[in-house]
Motif scaffolding. Structure first.
Motif, PDB file in Angstrom:
ATOM      1  N   VAL A  12       0.860  -1.182   0.000  1.00  0.00           N
ATOM      2  CA  VAL A  12       0.000   0.000   0.000  1.00  0.00           C
ATOM      3  C   VAL A  12       0.895   1.230   0.000  1.00  0.00           C
ATOM      4  O   VAL A  12       1.606   1.489   0.982  1.00  0.00           O
ATOM      5  CB  VAL A  12      -0.953   0.019   1.206  1.00  0.00           C
ATOM      6  CG1 VAL A  12      -1.806   1.298   1.183  1.00  0.00           C
ATOM      7  CG2 VAL A  12      -1.850  -1.213   1.195  1.00  0.00           C
ATOM      8  N   VAL A  13       0.893   1.954  -1.092  1.00  0.00           N
ATOM      9  CA  VAL A  13       1.640   3.205  -1.177  1.00  0.00           C
ATOM     10  C   VAL A  13       0.794   4.299  -0.534  1.00  0.00           C
ATOM     11  O   VAL A  13      -0.360   4.512  -0.925  1.00  0.00           O
ATOM     12  CB  VAL A  13       1.962   3.541  -2.641  1.00  0.00           C
ATOM     13  CG1 VAL A  13       2.653   4.900  -2.735  1.00  0.00           C
ATOM     14  CG2 VAL A  13       2.840   2.457  -3.256  1.00  0.00           C
ATOM     15  N   VAL A  14       1.374   4.975   0.447  1.00  0.00           N
ATOM     16  CA  VAL A  14       0.633   5.986   1.201  1.00  0.00           C
ATOM     17  C   VAL A  14       1.090   7.371   0.755  1.00  0.00           C
ATOM     18  O   VAL A  14       2.186   7.821   1.089  1.00  0.00           O
ATOM     19  CB  VAL A  14       0.833   5.818   2.717  1.00  0.00           C
ATOM     20  CG1 VAL A  14      -0.063   6.808   3.461  1.00  0.00           C
ATOM     21  CG2 VAL A  14       0.525   4.389   3.144  1.00  0.00           C
ATOM     22  N   ALA A  15       0.241   8.030  -0.016  1.00  0.00           N
ATOM     23  CA  ALA A  15       0.528   9.382  -0.491  1.00  0.00           C
ATOM     24  C   ALA A  15      -0.100  10.402   0.455  1.00  0.00           C
ATOM     25  O   ALA A  15      -1.058  10.099   1.173  1.00  0.00           O
ATOM     26  CB  ALA A  15      -0.009   9.566  -1.903  1.00  0.00           C
ATOM     27  N   PRO A  42       0.309  -7.393  -5.294  1.00  0.00           N
ATOM     28  CA  PRO A  42      -0.848  -6.487  -5.186  1.00  0.00           C
ATOM     29  C   PRO A  42      -0.378  -5.099  -4.725  1.00  0.00           C
ATOM     30  O   PRO A  42       0.243  -4.969  -3.667  1.00  0.00           O
ATOM     31  CB  PRO A  42      -1.723  -7.148  -4.111  1.00  0.00           C
ATOM     32  CG  PRO A  42      -1.183  -8.536  -3.937  1.00  0.00           C
ATOM     33  CD  PRO A  42       0.267  -8.473  -4.292  1.00  0.00           C
ATOM     34  N   VAL A  43      -0.671  -4.085  -5.523  1.00  0.00           N
ATOM     35  CA  VAL A  43      -0.229  -2.724  -5.235  1.00  0.00           C
ATOM     36  C   VAL A  43      -1.465  -1.826  -5.146  1.00  0.00           C
ATOM     37  O   VAL A  43      -2.279  -1.783  -6.071  1.00  0.00           O
ATOM     38  CB  VAL A  43       0.728  -2.201  -6.319  1.00  0.00           C
ATOM     39  CG1 VAL A  43       1.152  -0.766  -6.020  1.00  0.00           C
ATOM     40  CG2 VAL A  43       1.957  -3.107  -6.437  1.00  0.00           C
ATOM     41  N   HIS A  44      -1.577  -1.118  -4.045  1.00  0.00           N
ATOM     42  CA  HIS A  44      -2.751  -0.290  -3.793  1.00  0.00           C
ATOM     43  C   HIS A  44      -2.315   1.097  -3.336  1.00  0.00           C
ATOM     44  O   HIS A  44      -1.157   1.309  -2.966  1.00  0.00           O
ATOM     45  CB  HIS A  44      -3.644  -0.939  -2.733  1.00  0.00           C
ATOM     46  CG  HIS A  44      -4.107  -2.303  -3.097  1.00  0.00           C
ATOM     47  ND1 HIS A  44      -5.248  -2.541  -3.831  1.00  0.00           N
ATOM     48  CD2 HIS A  44      -3.552  -3.527  -2.846  1.00  0.00           C
ATOM     49  CE1 HIS A  44      -5.396  -3.847  -4.019  1.00  0.00           C
ATOM     50  NE2 HIS A  44      -4.380  -4.466  -3.432  1.00  0.00           N
ATOM     51  N   LEU A  45      -3.268   2.025  -3.345  1.00  0.00           N
ATOM     52  CA  LEU A  45      -3.012   3.415  -2.988  1.00  0.00           C
ATOM     53  C   LEU A  45      -3.933   3.829  -1.855  1.00  0.00           C
ATOM     54  O   LEU A  45      -5.126   3.511  -1.847  1.00  0.00           O
ATOM     55  CB  LEU A  45      -3.257   4.320  -4.203  1.00  0.00           C
ATOM     56  CG  LEU A  45      -3.182   5.835  -3.993  1.00  0.00           C
ATOM     57  CD1 LEU A  45      -1.788   6.257  -3.543  1.00  0.00           C
ATOM     58  CD2 LEU A  45      -3.570   6.561  -5.279  1.00  0.00           C
ATOM     59  N   GLY A  46      -3.371   4.551  -0.892  1.00  0.00           N
ATOM     60  CA  GLY A  46      -4.161   5.175   0.160  1.00  0.00           C
ATOM     61  C   GLY A  46      -3.596   6.554   0.464  1.00  0.00           C
ATOM     62  O   GLY A  46      -2.381   6.746   0.412  1.00  0.00           O
ATOM     63  N   ILE A  48      -3.345  10.101   3.005  1.00  0.00           N
ATOM     64  CA  ILE A  48      -3.485  10.609   4.362  1.00  0.00           C
ATOM     65  C   ILE A  48      -4.646  11.594   4.434  1.00  0.00           C
ATOM     66  O   ILE A  48      -5.424  11.587   5.392  1.00  0.00           O
ATOM     67  CB  ILE A  48      -2.170  11.263   4.819  1.00  0.00           C
ATOM     68  CG1 ILE A  48      -1.046  10.218   4.856  1.00  0.00           C
ATOM     69  CG2 ILE A  48      -2.336  11.926   6.183  1.00  0.00           C
ATOM     70  CD1 ILE A  48       0.338  10.807   5.053  1.00  0.00           C
ATOM     71  N   GLU A  49      -4.788  12.430   3.409  1.00  0.00           N
ATOM     72  CA  GLU A  49      -5.863  13.411   3.378  1.00  0.00           C
ATOM     73  C   GLU A  49      -6.067  13.910   1.957  1.00  0.00           C
ATOM     74  O   GLU A  49      -5.292  13.596   1.053  1.00  0.00           O
ATOM     75  CB  GLU A  49      -5.553  14.597   4.308  1.00  0.00           C
ATOM     76  CG  GLU A  49      -4.275  15.341   3.960  1.00  0.00           C
ATOM     77  CD  GLU A  49      -3.957  16.464   4.937  1.00  0.00           C
ATOM     78  OE1 GLU A  49      -4.738  16.676   5.866  1.00  0.00           O
ATOM     79  OE2 GLU A  49      -2.925  17.135   4.749  1.00  0.00           O
ATOM     80  N   LEU A  50      -7.135  14.632   1.732  1.00  0.00           N
ATOM     81  CA  LEU A  50      -7.427  15.411   0.531  1.00  0.00           C
ATOM     82  C   LEU A  50      -7.876  14.606  -0.684  1.00  0.00           C
ATOM     83  O   LEU A  50      -8.655  15.110  -1.495  1.00  0.00           O
ATOM     84  CB  LEU A  50      -6.230  16.288   0.122  1.00  0.00           C
ATOM     85  CG  LEU A  50      -5.807  17.340   1.146  1.00  0.00           C
ATOM     86  CD1 LEU A  50      -4.531  18.051   0.678  1.00  0.00           C
ATOM     87  CD2 LEU A  50      -6.915  18.349   1.373  1.00  0.00           C
ATOM     88  N   ASN A  51      -7.396  13.389  -0.853  1.00  0.00           N
ATOM     89  CA  ASN A  51      -7.773  12.588  -2.026  1.00  0.00           C
ATOM     90  C   ASN A  51      -8.304  11.233  -1.597  1.00  0.00           C
ATOM     91  O   ASN A  51      -7.899  10.674  -0.576  1.00  0.00           O
ATOM     92  CB  ASN A  51      -6.580  12.363  -2.960  1.00  0.00           C
ATOM     93  CG  ASN A  51      -6.107  13.615  -3.651  1.00  0.00           C
ATOM     94  OD1 ASN A  51      -4.931  13.961  -3.577  1.00  0.00           O
ATOM     95  ND2 ASN A  51      -6.999  14.327  -4.329  1.00  0.00           N
ATOM     96  N   ALA A  52      -9.211  10.693  -2.419  1.00  0.00           N
ATOM     97  CA  ALA A  52      -9.658   9.317  -2.261  1.00  0.00           C
ATOM     98  C   ALA A  52      -8.782   8.398  -3.130  1.00  0.00           C
ATOM     99  O   ALA A  52      -8.295   8.828  -4.177  1.00  0.00           O
ATOM    100  CB  ALA A  52     -11.121   9.195  -2.660  1.00  0.00           C
ATOM    101  N   PRO A  53      -8.593   7.158  -2.685  1.00  0.00           N
ATOM    102  CA  PRO A  53      -9.081   6.611  -1.419  1.00  0.00           C
ATOM    103  C   PRO A  53      -8.215   7.032  -0.246  1.00  0.00           C
ATOM    104  O   PRO A  53      -6.988   7.112  -0.371  1.00  0.00           O
ATOM    105  CB  PRO A  53      -8.971   5.098  -1.642  1.00  0.00           C
ATOM    106  CG  PRO A  53      -7.802   4.950  -2.575  1.00  0.00           C
ATOM    107  CD  PRO A  53      -7.861   6.146  -3.488  1.00  0.00           C
ATOM    108  N   LEU A  54      -8.845   7.315   0.877  1.00  0.00           N
ATOM    109  CA  LEU A  54      -8.096   7.545   2.111  1.00  0.00           C
ATOM    110  C   LEU A  54      -7.537   6.212   2.607  1.00  0.00           C
ATOM    111  O   LEU A  54      -8.099   5.146   2.345  1.00  0.00           O
ATOM    112  CB  LEU A  54      -8.983   8.180   3.161  1.00  0.00           C
ATOM    113  CG  LEU A  54      -9.475   9.601   2.848  1.00  0.00           C
ATOM    114  CD1 LEU A  54     -10.486  10.058   3.887  1.00  0.00           C
ATOM    115  CD2 LEU A  54      -8.308  10.588   2.755  1.00  0.00           C
ATOM    116  N   LEU A  55      -6.434   6.281   3.329  1.00  0.00           N
ATOM    117  CA  LEU A  55      -5.767   5.062   3.770  1.00  0.00           C
ATOM    118  C   LEU A  55      -6.686   4.143   4.577  1.00  0.00           C
ATOM    119  O   LEU A  55      -6.705   2.927   4.310  1.00  0.00           O
ATOM    120  CB  LEU A  55      -4.509   5.416   4.567  1.00  0.00           C
ATOM    121  CG  LEU A  55      -3.720   4.234   5.137  1.00  0.00           C
ATOM    122  CD1 LEU A  55      -3.310   3.260   4.055  1.00  0.00           C
ATOM    123  CD2 LEU A  55      -2.512   4.743   5.919  1.00  0.00           C
TER     124      LEU A  55
END
Length: 255
Positions: A12-15, A42-46, A48-55
């Motif tokens: 899970v890459v946390v932007a 499996p690579v996913h995105l979450g 911290i704030e401002l954009n979906a999906p949130l973590l």
């Protein structure tokens, strides 16, 4: 590539998240690069704030699909509140097993990406001593009140200076000193009038745009989708798997 006897934990890459729509597109392209380097992971995105999906939503979705474990890799360039508090706090609220990796910086792969972006912008190694004494670089970062964040940025600046052979001064868009204009003035006072701004941001946004606009010579693009960034995300993922009990504060060295 790391070999697994069972299904690997999800990456899970946390932007951070940004109001600039270019940032989300850049991050999604970066994740595509990670998938291309490690098919089957499996690579996913979450965010911290401002954009979906949130973590928390990403982690809840993984749990609902039966994913047993995930490694959270911050798409952040130094230690700070997000790495030490926000991300672990969100991970603690998840049902699936999680490990939080170190932030991306400092690391030599970031220097590879910084050098490549400067070269794309027109950087050339000064041809002689006179040109070298007139040349410098400002490493423009977002900034943080956390002193360890500044330590990490200074380490990256030193690594980049070794690569370029000219002074590299870290500067910040907010929350820390010096600002980019202040760093530019300090270099000019030392006779460094041919100064590039190296954009130490993961994606386009307001801070990156403002810092680039201050450049008296050239300014590089954000690190973005450079392959070194994808390789570094995988490196941090693999390292977290090898040291599952380490806390983010302990994981920050540049190896």
């Amino acid at each position: 590539m790391t070999a697994y006897t069972t299904n690997p934990p999800a990456l899970v890459v946390v932007a951070h998240g940004s109001r600039d729509p270019r940032a989300l597109g850049t991050v999604r392209q970066l994740l595509d690069g990670v998938r291309a380097l490690r098919p089957g992971l499996p690579v996913h995105l979450g965010h911290i704030e401002l954009n979906a999906p949130l973590l928390p939503d990403t982690l809840a979705g993984l749990d609902a699909r039966g994913t047993g474990a995930a490694v959270l890799v911050p798409l952040l360039l130094s230690r700070g509140y997000h790495v030490k508090r926000d991300i672990p706090g969100m991970a603690a609220g998840a049902r699936l097993h999680t490990r939080v990796a170190a932030p991306l910086g400092p690391h030599p792969l970031l220097v590879d990406a910084l050098h490549a972006r400067l070269t794309e912008a027109g950087w050339r190694t000064p041809a002689d001593g006179t040109a070298r004494r007139a040349t410098g670089v400002v490493l423009a970062a977002a900034g943080s009140r956390d002193p360890e964040s500044r330590v990490d940025t200074h380490r990256t600046a030193r690594l980049l200076a070794e690569r370029l052979g000219v002074p590299v001064v870290p500067a910040y868009a907010s929350a820390a000193a010096p600002t980019v204009p202040d760093a530019l003035r300090a270099l000019a006072a030392r006779g460094r009038t041919r100064v590039a701004v190296a954009s130490y941001f993961t994606a386009p946004g307001r801070f990156a745009t403002e810092c680039a606009a201050a450049a008296p010579w050239i300014a590089s693009a954000p690190l973005g989708t450079h392959e070194a960034m994808a390789r570094l995300l995988l490196h941090r993922y693999d390292r977290a798997l090898r040291t599952p009990s380490a806390a983010p504060r302990e994981l920050a060295p540049a190896s």
